[in-house]
Design an enzyme around this catalytic site. Structure first.
Site, short mmCIF file in Angstrom:
data_model
loop_
_atom_site.label_atom_id
_atom_site.label_comp_id
_atom_site.label_asym_id
_atom_site.label_seq_id
_atom_site.Cartn_x
_atom_site.Cartn_y
_atom_site.Cartn_z
N GLN A 1 35.09 -15.51 83.21
CA GLN A 1 33.66 -15.63 83.46
C GLN A 1 33.15 -15.10 84.66
O GLN A 1 34.08 -14.95 85.61
CB GLN A 1 33.42 -17.13 83.25
N HIS A 2 31.92 -14.92 84.75
CA HIS A 2 31.11 -14.54 86.01
C HIS A 2 31.23 -13.23 86.45
O HIS A 2 30.69 -12.85 87.26
CB HIS A 2 31.70 -15.73 87.15
N ASP B 1 36.04 -17.69 78.72
CA ASP B 1 37.37 -17.83 78.59
C ASP B 1 37.64 -19.47 78.20
O ASP B 1 38.20 -20.03 77.37
CB ASP B 1 38.31 -17.54 79.70
#
Length: 464
Positions: free
Chosen positions: A71-72, A232
């Site tokens: 992520q991110h 994830d």
């Protein structure tokens, strides 16, 4: 037999599982490494995905595929679909000041209300603000912002820079899902919050279309259906078939604690991120930067492998004769202390033994995660059982000490690639229109053995 594929493009590697869509039986799998570092060229992920597919024997017979991803991560593209600079990953903390600046301008309460999260260095919005401030020429070229799984899904469907992809740079064909969008700090219940996005980057841009859990992103040039994909942690929850009352503790490069809930949560303190999940529900989550690598460090210092570290730890009594590790080796995300360092406390002639040091390492890692579990509970989330996953969960000492640290029943699912498995479940869902009911096998159900003294002394030392 219809086959589906699920991808886990994580920080460290790319893994793929190919399963029977009807039963979930594993047919074949593959993997390939990713480069080290907190900024990575996205081309490395694409190369690793192709290598992992090759390692799995290709996609022959596969009818649908989905990608779960870290992520991110900030993937910025220009108008020609070219990557402007290496992606900043979730664990890159250079945007810590940018997070503080955004909070000062908007307010923590307002961020929590509008997006379900309060910015920290991990989130995409803070990385965009850092880019605007530190590399303004690069920021000015940004035509679209994607997350790692968005970009890989786009490439799988044949899109990309002119001359490098069959379909070229159609930026409007970028897609994402609720779970990954919810980790940007510019998406909320009403969709993208353009004002917050512009506040971060400095100008508006194309953003990926947000798909529902079973929606189809498109097809590969070879005709394979491509599912929405997921972040994830949301993919792992789907892979575990986590339900209300389940809290998952994942011990990997980072540590995460997340629960599946029917209602969104908002935590203005920023401790709990109010993410969405991969089923249409929500995934309140706490993340720590320091997890399995804590054990790596202590095993190295003590001159043992992970099994040896576990054996040493089990020679010591609970609470390690007063030795306490606060394991902020890489700074920390929760609590938000990006510049912190680790420290050992309570050392004495009695506690300064190899077994006590080994036990303090495991207890410190788990206490950080237990603080996260407590924060989730404070928001009204019911905890019926704790599912501990990740490579460290296979260590007998980690299992035993988890049952002493967490004040809830602890179960250990069989080892598995749960992010990739969740992506495969999602691919099957998109293919058939029905959420698959694949079995989950448990390796152990641990008897209750709660020892409050472990967290009491940790909380005293950590100042919580």
């Amino acid at each position: 037999m219809a086959l589906v594929a699920g991808v886990d493009s994580s920080t460290q590697s790319c893994k793929i599982v190919i399963r029977d869509a009807a039963t979930g039986a594993l047919v074949r799998s593959g993997r390939a490494p990713h480069p080290d570092g907190t900024e990575v060229a996205p081309a490395a992920w694409w190369g690793a995905l192709l290598s992992a597919i090759g390692d799995a024997g290709g996609l022959d017979g596969v009818e649908a595929i989905s990608v779960g991803g870290q992520q991110h991560g900030m993937v910025v593209l220009d108008a020609e679909g070219r990557v402007i600079r290496d992606a900043l990953l979730w664990n890159d903390t250079r945007s810590a000041q940018a997070a503080l600046d955004l909070i000062a301008e908007v307010g923590a309460d307002e961020y929590a209300r509008r997006t379900g999260v309060v910015p920290v260095a991990s989130f995409t919005a803070t990385k965009l603000r850092w880019l605007r401030d530190a590399e303004p020429d690069s920021a000015a070229r940004v035509a679209t912002v994607a997350l790692p799984h968005d970009w890989l899904t786009w490439r799988l469907r044949g899109y990309g820079p002119a001359g490098e992809s069959p379909l070229g740079p159609v930026l409007e064909e970028l897609t994402t899902d609720r779970s990954d969008a919810s980790g940007t700090a510019y998406w909320g219940a009403d969709g993208y919050d353009r004002e917050l996005f512009v506040r971060a980057l400095g100008h508006d841009a194309i953003l990926p279309r947000v798909l529902g859990p079973s929606e189809v992103a498109g097809r590969t040039p070879d005709g394979i259906l491509v599912g929405a994909g997921a972040g994830d942690n949301a993919a792992a929850a789907l892979g575990l078939d986590a339900a209300s009352g389940d809290v998952v503790v994942s011990i990997g490069t980072s540590g995460t604690v997340f629960a599946v809930t029917d209602a969104a949560v908002a935590d203005a303190s920023g401790t709990v991120a109010g993410f969405a999940d991969a089923t249409g529900r929500f995934l309140p989550l706490v993340a720590t930067l320091n997890a399995a690598r804590v054990l790596d460090a202590f095993a190295r210092v003590l001159g043992v492998d992970h099994d040896g570290l576990g054996r040493l730890a089990l020679e010591a009594e609970p609470a390690a004769s007063g030795a306490v590790l606060v394991p902020y080796f890489e700074g920390e995300r929760t609590p938000n202390l990006p510049k912190a360092t680790a420290h050992l406390d309570g050392l004495s002639l009695a506690s300064m033994t190899r077994p006590n040091l080994a036990r303090a390492a495991i207890e410190g890692m788990l206490c950080g995660l237990a603080d996260g579990l407590e924060a989730v509970e404070r928001l009204g989330v019911t905890v019926d059982r704790v599912l501990v996953i990740g490579g460290a969960a296979q260590n007998p000492a980690v299992r035993a000490i988890a049952a002493q640290v967490f004040d809830a029943p602890v179960v250990i699912p069989e080892p598995g690639e749960y992010v990739a498995d969740g992506a495969a479940r999602q691919a099957a869902w998109a293919l058939t229109g029905a959420r698959p009911e694949w079995p989950i096998e448990l390796a152990a159900t641990l008897p209750g053995d709660h020892r409050p003294v472990i967290r009491e002394q940790y909380s005293h030392v950590a100042g919580r």
